[in-house]
Design an enzyme around this catalytic site. Sequence first.
Site, PDB file in Angstrom:
ATOM      1  N   GLY A 144       0.827  -1.204   0.000  1.00  0.00           N
ATOM      2  CA  GLY A 144       0.000   0.000   0.000  1.00  0.00           C
ATOM      3  C   GLY A 144       0.861   1.254   0.000  1.00  0.00           C
ATOM      4  O   GLY A 144       1.959   1.273  -0.574  1.00  0.00           O
TER       5      GLY A 144
ATOM      6  N   THR B 117       4.539   1.030   1.458  1.00  0.00           N
ATOM      7  CA  THR B 117       5.334   0.182   0.560  1.00  0.00           C
ATOM      8  C   THR B 117       5.738   0.961  -0.684  1.00  0.00           C
ATOM      9  O   THR B 117       6.878   0.861  -1.157  1.00  0.00           O
ATOM     10  CB  THR B 117       4.487  -1.040   0.129  1.00  0.00           C
ATOM     11  OG1 THR B 117       4.031  -1.691   1.303  1.00  0.00           O
ATOM     12  CG2 THR B 117       5.293  -2.004  -0.737  1.00  0.00           C
TER      13      THR B 117
ATOM     14  N   ILE C 239      -6.881  -3.204   1.702  1.00  0.00           N
ATOM     15  CA  ILE C 239      -8.336  -3.207   1.893  1.00  0.00           C
ATOM     16  C   ILE C 239      -8.864  -1.778   2.019  1.00  0.00           C
ATOM     17  O   ILE C 239     -10.054  -1.547   1.907  1.00  0.00           O
ATOM     18  CB  ILE C 239      -8.766  -4.022   3.142  1.00  0.00           C
ATOM     19  CG1 ILE C 239      -8.276  -3.361   4.438  1.00  0.00           C
ATOM     20  CG2 ILE C 239      -8.318  -5.460   3.045  1.00  0.00           C
ATOM     21  CD1 ILE C 239      -8.990  -3.871   5.682  1.00  0.00           C
ATOM     22  N   ASP C 240      -7.960  -0.807   2.234  1.00  0.00           N
ATOM     23  CA  ASP C 240      -8.401   0.575   2.465  1.00  0.00           C
ATOM     24  C   ASP C 240      -8.725   1.316   1.167  1.00  0.00           C
ATOM     25  O   ASP C 240      -9.407   2.340   1.202  1.00  0.00           O
ATOM     26  CB  ASP C 240      -7.321   1.362   3.230  1.00  0.00           C
ATOM     27  CG  ASP C 240      -6.928   0.704   4.541  1.00  0.00           C
ATOM     28  OD1 ASP C 240      -7.772  -0.026   5.101  1.00  0.00           O
ATOM     29  OD2 ASP C 240      -5.790   0.912   5.000  1.00  0.00           O
TER      30      ASP C 240
ATOM     31  N   ARG D 206     -32.663  -2.826  18.411  1.00  0.00           N
ATOM     32  CA  ARG D 206     -31.497  -2.113  18.963  1.00  0.00           C
ATOM     33  C   ARG D 206     -30.829  -1.203  17.943  1.00  0.00           C
ATOM     34  O   ARG D 206     -31.005  -1.358  16.739  1.00  0.00           O
ATOM     35  CB  ARG D 206     -30.438  -3.138  19.394  1.00  0.00           C
ATOM     36  CG  ARG D 206     -30.740  -3.780  20.716  1.00  0.00           C
ATOM     37  CD  ARG D 206     -29.698  -4.826  21.027  1.00  0.00           C
ATOM     38  NE  ARG D 206     -29.900  -5.372  22.356  1.00  0.00           N
ATOM     39  CZ  ARG D 206     -29.433  -6.540  22.764  1.00  0.00           C
ATOM     40  NH1 ARG D 206     -28.769  -7.322  21.924  1.00  0.00           N
ATOM     41  NH2 ARG D 206     -29.648  -6.950  23.982  1.00  0.00           N
TER      42      ARG D 206
ATOM     43  N   GLN E 141     -11.899  -8.693   8.516  1.00  0.00           N
ATOM     44  CA  GLN E 141     -12.090  -8.024   7.214  1.00  0.00           C
ATOM     45  C   GLN E 141     -10.908  -8.231   6.269  1.00  0.00           C
ATOM     46  O   GLN E 141     -11.000  -7.967   5.076  1.00  0.00           O
ATOM     47  CB  GLN E 141     -12.310  -6.517   7.433  1.00  0.00           C
ATOM     48  CG  GLN E 141     -13.601  -6.212   8.149  1.00  0.00           C
ATOM     49  CD  GLN E 141     -13.606  -4.801   8.748  1.00  0.00           C
ATOM     50  OE1 GLN E 141     -14.117  -3.878   8.165  1.00  0.00           O
ATOM     51  NE2 GLN E 141     -13.029  -4.655   9.936  1.00  0.00           N
ATOM     52  N   ARG E 142      -9.780  -8.662   6.813  1.00  0.00           N
ATOM     53  CA  ARG E 142      -8.584  -8.861   5.977  1.00  0.00           C
ATOM     54  C   ARG E 142      -8.285 -10.332   5.738  1.00  0.00           C
ATOM     55  O   ARG E 142      -7.319 -10.653   5.024  1.00  0.00           O
ATOM     56  CB  ARG E 142      -7.373  -8.245   6.671  1.00  0.00           C
ATOM     57  CG  ARG E 142      -7.170  -6.831   6.289  1.00  0.00           C
ATOM     58  CD  ARG E 142      -5.996  -6.128   6.871  1.00  0.00           C
ATOM     59  NE  ARG E 142      -4.894  -6.852   7.413  1.00  0.00           N
ATOM     60  CZ  ARG E 142      -4.047  -6.319   8.297  1.00  0.00           C
ATOM     61  NH1 ARG E 142      -4.240  -5.092   8.727  1.00  0.00           N
ATOM     62  NH2 ARG E 142      -3.015  -6.984   8.731  1.00  0.00           N
TER      63      ARG E 142
HETATM   64  O1  F6P Z   1      -4.164  -0.874   6.039  1.00  0.00           O
HETATM   65  C1  F6P Z   1      -4.942  -1.990   6.302  1.00  0.00           C
HETATM   66  C2  F6P Z   1      -5.440  -1.975   7.711  1.00  0.00           C
HETATM   67  O2  F6P Z   1      -6.194  -3.135   7.957  1.00  0.00           O
HETATM   68  C3  F6P Z   1      -6.215  -0.740   8.121  1.00  0.00           C
HETATM   69  O3  F6P Z   1      -7.552  -0.767   7.659  1.00  0.00           O
HETATM   70  C4  F6P Z   1      -6.079  -0.762   9.605  1.00  0.00           C
HETATM   71  O4  F6P Z   1      -6.201   0.529  10.140  1.00  0.00           O
HETATM   72  C5  F6P Z   1      -4.685  -1.291   9.793  1.00  0.00           C
HETATM   73  O5  F6P Z   1      -4.350  -1.983   8.607  1.00  0.00           O
HETATM   74  C6  F6P Z   1      -4.514  -2.227  10.962  1.00  0.00           C
HETATM   75  O6  F6P Z   1      -3.158  -2.497  11.079  1.00  0.00           O
HETATM   76  P1  F6P Z   1      -2.547  -3.724  11.857  1.00  0.00           P
HETATM   77  O7  F6P Z   1      -2.834  -4.961  11.059  1.00  0.00           O
HETATM   78  O8  F6P Z   1      -1.092  -3.430  11.894  1.00  0.00           O
HETATM   79  O9  F6P Z   1      -3.215  -3.777  13.179  1.00  0.00           O
END
Ligand code: F6P
Length: 358
Positions: free
Chosen positions: A112, A115, A136-137, A172, A284-285
Amino acid sequence: MKRRIGILTSGGDCPGLNAAIRGVARSAYELFDAEIIGIRNGYGGLIDGECQEMSKKQFSGILTLGGTILGTSRTPFRYMQVVDENTGIDKVAAMKKTYRDMKLDCLVTLGGNGTHKTANLLAQEGLNVIGLPKTIDNDLYGTDYTFGFHTAMDIATEVIDRIHTTATSHGRCMVIEIMGNKVGWLTLFSGIAGGADVILIPEIPYDIKRVAETVETRAKSKKAFSIIAVAEGALSAEEAKMKKKEREAYRASLPYDCISKRIAAQLQEMVGVEARHVVPGHIQRGGSPSAYDRILATQFGVHAAELIRDEVYGVTVALSGNQIIHNRLGDIAGVPKPVPRDDTMIQTARNIGINLGD
Ligand code: F6P
């Protein structure tokens, strides 16, 4: 023509890294006589010389695999040109040495923003570098999308979908915190896809009173529940006016460790609804890339191999419309890509009545 290609993945991982690695490798093997050197754990491995020649079969069976077979690490750009106090290592000199020792013709860096800044630095130092945009951002300037973004959007959307059913049952207010670092792409897209009632992103500082209005109106209606998608980097209007240090001190003084918790507590207090917060975090990753990301990552990888064949270096691959292009590293490295205030997705959200907190 023979080419020795070094390849590394750096920064936070994301789905599609292995698909991109495979795309580079398979295409390079097709296009020319390629030897591929895998560099372990991002720039850390390039600094320490942790490299290994890879065989063709190591690129087999990895298309659908999440994470990265090469490992990754975060090596912040601001420390790259600082000699390590403990070891005395000059990182830039060490990376150049590994490049020379491994007799590389070029280096492909998958990552990203950070890098790409280091990739640009190495290109300025005379190395042949090609970047591939992952995160992912989706905050990398010069490309419509980065790979990893769509998969994360799918996951975040599924989280919102699942929260929806429990929110409905209990009537809720559910506040879901979506990743994205300092930008709101992931929250905006998954918020729209998941049917959120309120979407809060860093680019549009929010007024909690505006958010409370929507929650209150819904609480009084037949649809008693509310879904709020908030970006981890979202800021209240007051916070947006503060300098970074002041904001950090202010946040540290509050009894909340994350923005979603704070908003849920505020809404419970202001509206009298029952509120909960949810932080899906690194889920999410994780896992397998979506079909879209497999294709995009493969296209990016293939384009990188074509650039190596044509000896075009100092660039990073990008998506523009439905074309795969490349940009000069110097033109994109370190340039932020927030959601523009007039982005079509902002307009879409507003036009279907989503409250953006302003
Ligand atoms: O840049 C990707 C990301 O998942 C961001 O969305 C998040 O803020 C950050 O990395 C989290 O970083 P780490 O994996 O170092 O906790």
